[in-house]
Enzyme design. Sequence first.
Site, PDB file in Angstrom:
ATOM      1  N   THR A 175       0.726  -1.185  -0.114  1.00 25.86           N
ATOM      2  CA  THR A 175      -0.021  -0.020   0.093  1.00 25.86           C
ATOM      3  C   THR A 175       0.933   1.422  -0.004  1.00 25.86           C
ATOM      4  O   THR A 175       1.991   1.193   0.696  1.00 25.86           O
ATOM      5  CB  THR A 175      -0.827  -0.125   1.409  1.00 25.86           C
ATOM      6  OG1 THR A 175      -1.885  -0.962   1.172  1.00 25.86           O
ATOM      7  CG2 THR A 175      -1.665   1.107   1.385  1.00 25.86           C
ATOM      8  N   ARG A 203     -14.449  -7.989   0.081  1.00 22.18           N
ATOM      9  CA  ARG A 203     -13.372  -7.548   1.430  1.00 22.18           C
ATOM     10  C   ARG A 203     -12.693  -6.218   1.240  1.00 22.18           C
ATOM     11  O   ARG A 203     -12.304  -5.847   0.140  1.00 22.18           O
ATOM     12  CB  ARG A 203     -12.079  -8.610   1.455  1.00 22.18           C
ATOM     13  CG  ARG A 203     -11.406  -8.444   2.882  1.00 22.18           C
ATOM     14  CD  ARG A 203      -9.977  -7.668   2.623  1.00 22.18           C
ATOM     15  NE  ARG A 203      -9.106  -7.396   3.462  1.00 22.18           N
ATOM     16  CZ  ARG A 203      -8.137  -6.468   3.436  1.00 22.18           C
ATOM     17  NH1 ARG A 203      -7.908  -5.877   2.564  1.00 22.18           N
ATOM     18  NH2 ARG A 203      -7.536  -6.486   4.548  1.00 22.18           N
ATOM     19  N   GLY A 227      -0.327  -2.056   6.478  1.00 22.97           N
ATOM     20  CA  GLY A 227      -0.349  -3.329   7.166  1.00 22.97           C
ATOM     21  C   GLY A 227      -1.479  -4.136   7.198  1.00 22.97           C
ATOM     22  O   GLY A 227      -2.356  -3.867   6.161  1.00 22.97           O
TER      23      GLY A 227
HETATM   24  N1  ASP Z   1      -3.615  -2.176   4.708  1.00 23.27           N
HETATM   25  C1  ASP Z   1      -3.958  -2.782   3.386  1.00 23.27           C
HETATM   26  C2  ASP Z   1      -5.140  -3.733   3.483  1.00 23.27           C
HETATM   27  O1  ASP Z   1      -5.149  -4.534   4.431  1.00 23.27           O
HETATM   28  C3  ASP Z   1      -2.718  -3.659   2.975  1.00 23.27           C
HETATM   29  C4  ASP Z   1      -1.551  -2.966   2.966  1.00 23.27           C
HETATM   30  O2  ASP Z   1      -1.202  -1.945   3.710  1.00 23.27           O
HETATM   31  O3  ASP Z   1      -0.640  -3.312   2.083  1.00 23.27           O
HETATM   32  O4  ASP Z   1      -5.836  -3.940   2.571  1.00 23.27           O
END
Ligand code: ASP
Length: 307
Positions: A175, A203, A227
């Site tokens: 992300t 989701r 995260g």
């Molecule tokens: N926080 C994002 C999610 O759970 C994933 C990420 O931070 O890469 O969709």
Amino acid sequence: MRNKYTIAIHGGAGTILRENMSAQQEKQYKAALKKSLISGTKILNEGGSALDAVEQSVVVLEDCDLFNAGKGAVFTSKGKHEMEASIMCGQTLNAGAVGNIRNIKNPVRLCRKILEDDSIVFLAGKDAHDFASSHAIEKEEDDYFYSVMRYNQWKAARNTDDMKLDHSDDKKFGTVGAVALDIDGNLAAATSTGGLTNKQFGRLGDSAVIGSGLYANNKTCAISCTGYGEFFLRGVVAHDISCLMEYKGLSLQEASDIVINQKMTALGGEGGIIGVDAEGNASLTFNSEGMYRGVATPDKIEINIYR
Ligand code: ASP
């Protein structure tokens, strides 16, 4: 007017170890992070707003297929790319967010249009495209979002019921996000993601949820998270950091340490945040092995990957 500004960016956190990264890969990631930081600092340097700076820095990362946002977003269980993003202005507390959207080249630009429309905050799904069309937001075909790395990750996961982190085996989260303080003292934050590889049933993670995956308030700070989203949702992480500052008088770093290194760790969650406070102090705090990250002020620019 002061002449001080700060901008911080991230490109995801996780098990990012020096020994698993080739010199070439490291160079590519650092160059992409630098390009994003420079595009944001250029705006801030010229007296532009924190909101414009975080939007632009995130656009640069969305356009780079190394990261799990925009081009290079992960594949869902059906082999599609469904993205989530958000942006927030710390001066007005206006925000714009999108969930479950497809074929939007730069989801953060769509969020900005939503932020500018006072009557709404959060749009999701197919009908959000009508809003995008009426605001001349650029679209792309599915192929544009394809990357070999994400396709291979999906191939490894698609015959299982598991939703995987975007680098499932070695736990990396791709992300992207940016936070900034401009010379007028205004804060802003933006976050953008493709979510989890092989995600099912529509989701949604934390990235588009105001208060969980991002928050900005001129009284306290601007925060963008990365995260395992379920933990950031349960922990209402970005707003929790702001609350500790507002109600308990903690510094940004003290609040980030409590929320990430104590509360998030105790919940079993993994990831990190970038934050900037109203004085321009930055916090880049994570409990994972690494986080693609950078911070810039008028005097320095710093880019790091490992702990
Ligand atoms: N926080 C994002 C999610 O759970 C994933 C990420 O931070 O890469 O969709």
